[in-house]
Design a protein around this motif. Structure first.
Motif, short mmCIF file in Angstrom:
data_model
loop_
_atom_site.label_atom_id
_atom_site.label_comp_id
_atom_site.label_asym_id
_atom_site.label_seq_id
_atom_site.Cartn_x
_atom_site.Cartn_y
_atom_site.Cartn_z
N THR A 52 0.83 -1.22 0.00
CA THR A 52 0.00 0.00 0.00
C THR A 52 0.86 1.26 0.00
O THR A 52 0.37 2.35 0.25
N ASP A 53 2.15 1.10 -0.25
CA ASP A 53 3.06 2.25 -0.22
C ASP A 53 3.30 2.76 -1.64
O ASP A 53 3.78 2.02 -2.48
N PRO A 54 2.96 4.04 -1.92
CA PRO A 54 3.19 4.59 -3.26
C PRO A 54 4.65 4.43 -3.73
O PRO A 54 4.91 4.43 -4.92
N HIS A 55 5.56 4.32 -2.79
CA HIS A 55 6.95 4.09 -3.20
C HIS A 55 7.17 2.69 -3.74
O HIS A 55 8.21 2.41 -4.33
N ALA A 56 6.22 1.82 -3.49
CA ALA A 56 6.22 0.47 -4.08
C ALA A 56 7.48 -0.33 -3.79
O ALA A 56 7.93 -1.10 -4.63
N SER A 57 8.05 -0.17 -2.62
CA SER A 57 9.29 -0.91 -2.38
C SER A 57 9.06 -2.42 -2.24
O SER A 57 9.91 -3.21 -2.62
N LEU A 58 7.90 -2.80 -1.73
CA LEU A 58 7.62 -4.24 -1.66
C LEU A 58 7.47 -4.82 -3.06
O LEU A 58 8.03 -5.87 -3.38
N SER A 59 6.75 -4.12 -3.91
CA SER A 59 6.58 -4.59 -5.28
C SER A 59 7.94 -4.70 -5.96
O SER A 59 8.27 -5.68 -6.61
N TYR A 60 8.74 -3.66 -5.76
CA TYR A 60 10.06 -3.63 -6.36
C TYR A 60 10.90 -4.80 -5.85
O TYR A 60 11.66 -5.41 -6.59
#
Ligand SMILES: Nc1ncnc2c1ncn2[C@@H]1O[C@H](COP(=O)(O)OP(=O)(O)OP(=O)(O)O)[C@@H](O)[C@H]1O
Ligand SMILES: [Mg+2]
Lengths: 240, 257
Positions: free
Chosen positions: B38-46
């Motif tokens: 849910t983080d706009p920085h998308a570090s988990l996705s990355y």
């Protein structure tokens, strides 16, 4: 655990959350977030993580979140200015937390809401033409932190060469939002105190930086804003 | 389906690392796991090699869907290198939600409602939150049964924790429920006295709510993230992974009893 009142705009905060979490039909007349935003200037930057972050995308609209997040910092700033007129005693909640630390066998306490942070004391660069208690400037992430030789400031009368040699400063206790930090030898702990546990000093007395005495520990509770103001004026602990 | 949110308003305390590592461990147990970024920085996705700006759909689409159903959610999932581990990725567009939704009633409950549609599909849902109080974090916290609050063992972080706990208190009041909160001391360096002191203070102040172990500083976490692989896979015998396994065991025991 937090003893209430951590947010200055507590009511707005509650409005904000309860509208987001409202299970009922949507109504748009109430607009607590707008109110919140109006009440908070938005230019202040977000608290930076202490660890290197992954590359930050250009996030454009976090204003509300920032606003909400900022409420606290605003509050602290507001309180800081407040204290000039209201005493620390009036500003604190009935229960408050304080950090205890040690300098040359003397224990001092600062209320956590006025604590700016703690740093490991690293290389300090002395500046000339400053009072003797001015240790120098420590650079931390491009910020200049001014370190105070706490023992020398607090008890100049006891400050002998021998004492100076025995000092082993390890941390810098940052005062409020200022660049001033008190060098300290040892962090003791953080304790929840009740206002009753402090013997408060009369306002307007000598040494306004000394808010009172924590009774059962017999240690000095620091009025951070008063201390900052004295340091800014280059005053020693007994100079008022 | 167990739903956990990993949240702390302070940045860089180990939220994403905790989410990924626990997710990896759960998947290795054979559990069907969904990780929501849910983080706009998308570090988990990355972390999972997902380039969120190249995606056609993401959790953003769940937030703005006209009408939620199972397909809306399932269509957004990305697979990972672990069979039973799926990611609901983030995008930068999430950052606009505070402006567009922060004013509307009920917008804190979108994730909670969305998850009802995939109840049968997963055993565990773990949600990684941004380090900011706003619509996204509120959604994650409102949707979960259990909140994990990673906190770095240093005094500065303890101060931030106070704020986080207070936010949770207000949310408890508005949601009229109690949260199960577990505080997780992270990046603990036993050679540093200040870390030991901070840990003691943490225990003293939040006693019951603090997990009785610590996650040690372990450079393998950074290596694992560079390799875009959960540390539990990348370096299963690392001290840090061992500590997370212990944490998971505690959490699972508490959940079943
Ligand atoms: N136990 C640990 N030991 C060493 N490094 C760690 C540990 N846990 C996390 N890290 C590293 O610290 C950094 C921050 O961790 P992480 O990204 O998990 O924090 P976060 O709370 O999600 O941050 P943000 O608030 O920016 O989302 C990362 O580089 C990560 O690899
Ligand atoms: Mg993160």
């Amino acid at each position: 655990m937090s003893k209430g009142g951590a947010f200055a705009k507590e009511g707005l905060m509650e409005d904000y959350l309860s509208s987001l979490l409202d299970e009922g039909p949507e109504t748009l007349e109430k607009d607590p977030v707008a109110k919140l935003i109006e009440s908070v200037p938005l230019q202040v930057e977000i608290e930076q993580p202490d660890v290197i972050e992954p590359v930050q995308p250009q996030v454009t609209t976090k204003d509300i979140a920032e606003a909400v997040d900022k409420v606290n910092e605003e509050q602290q700033a507001a309180e800081a200015h407040h204290v000039a007129s209201a005493s620390l005693q009036e500003t604190l909640d009935d229960e408050f937390q304080a950090l205890f630390f040690d300098v040359a066998g003397l224990t001092l306490a600062v209320p956590l809401i006025t604590l700016g942070g703690i740093h490991n004391l690293e290389k300090v660069n002395p500046l000339i033409g400053k009072p003797d208690w001015f240790m120098g400037v420590m650079i931390h992430r491009d910020e200049k932190l001014t370190s105070v030789d706490t023992a020398r400031w607090v008890m100049p009368e006891k400050y002998t060469e021998k004492l100076a040699e025995s000092l082993n400063y390890q941390y810098l206790i940052m005062l409020g939002n200022s660049a001033w930090g008190l060098a300290c030898e040892k962090l003791i702990n953080t304790v929840v105190l009740n206002k009753d546990e402090v013997k408060w000093r009369e306002a307007h007395g000598k040494r306004p930086w000394l808010a009172g005495l924590v009774k059962d520990k017999m240690c000095a509770l620091v009025d951070v804003d008063q201390m900052i103001s004295m340091l800014e004026q280059g005053l020693g602990s007994n100079d008022l | 389906m167990k739903i956990w949110a990993i949240a702390n308003q302070k940045g860089g305390v180990g939220k994403t690392t905790t989410t990924v590592t626990l997710g990896g461990l759960l998947a290795q147990q054979g559990k069907r796991v969904l990780l929501i970024d849910t983080d706009p920085h998308a570090s988990l996705s990355y972390y999972f090699g997902i380039d969120s700006e190249q995606l056609s759909v993401s959790v953003y689409d769940v937030f703005v869907a006209d009408k939620l159903n199972a397909d809306v959610v399932l269509d957004c999932l990305c697979p990972s290198r672990l069979d039973s581990l799926f990611i609901l990725p983030a995008t930068m567009a999430l950052a606009t939600l505070d402006r567009s939704m922060g004013m509307q009633n009920g917008k804190g409950l979108i994730l909670k409602n969305a998850l009802k549609f995939v109840q049968q599909e997963f055993d565990y849902v773990l949600m990684d939150c941004p380090p900011v109080l706003g619509v996204l974090m509120v959604n994650a916290v409102a949707a979960c049964e259990r909140i994990l609050v990673p906190v770095q063992t240093e005094f500065l972080a303890l101060k931030g924790l106070d704020r986080m706990m207070h936010t949770l208190e207000i949310m408890e009041k508005t949601q009229k429920r109690r949260f199960d909160v577990t505080i997780i001391p992270t990046m603990f360096d036993k050679r540093v006295n200040a870390a030991i002191d901070a840990h003691n203070v943490l225990l003293e102040q939040y006693g019951q709510q603090v997990w009785d172990g610590v996650i040690p500083v372990d450079t393998r976490f950074r290596d694992a993230s560079q390799a875009q692989t959960p540390a539990s896979v990348y370096s299963p015998r690392a001290r840090g992974v061992y500590a997370y396994a212990k944490l998971l065991k505690t959490l699972q025991q508490e959940t079943t009893k």
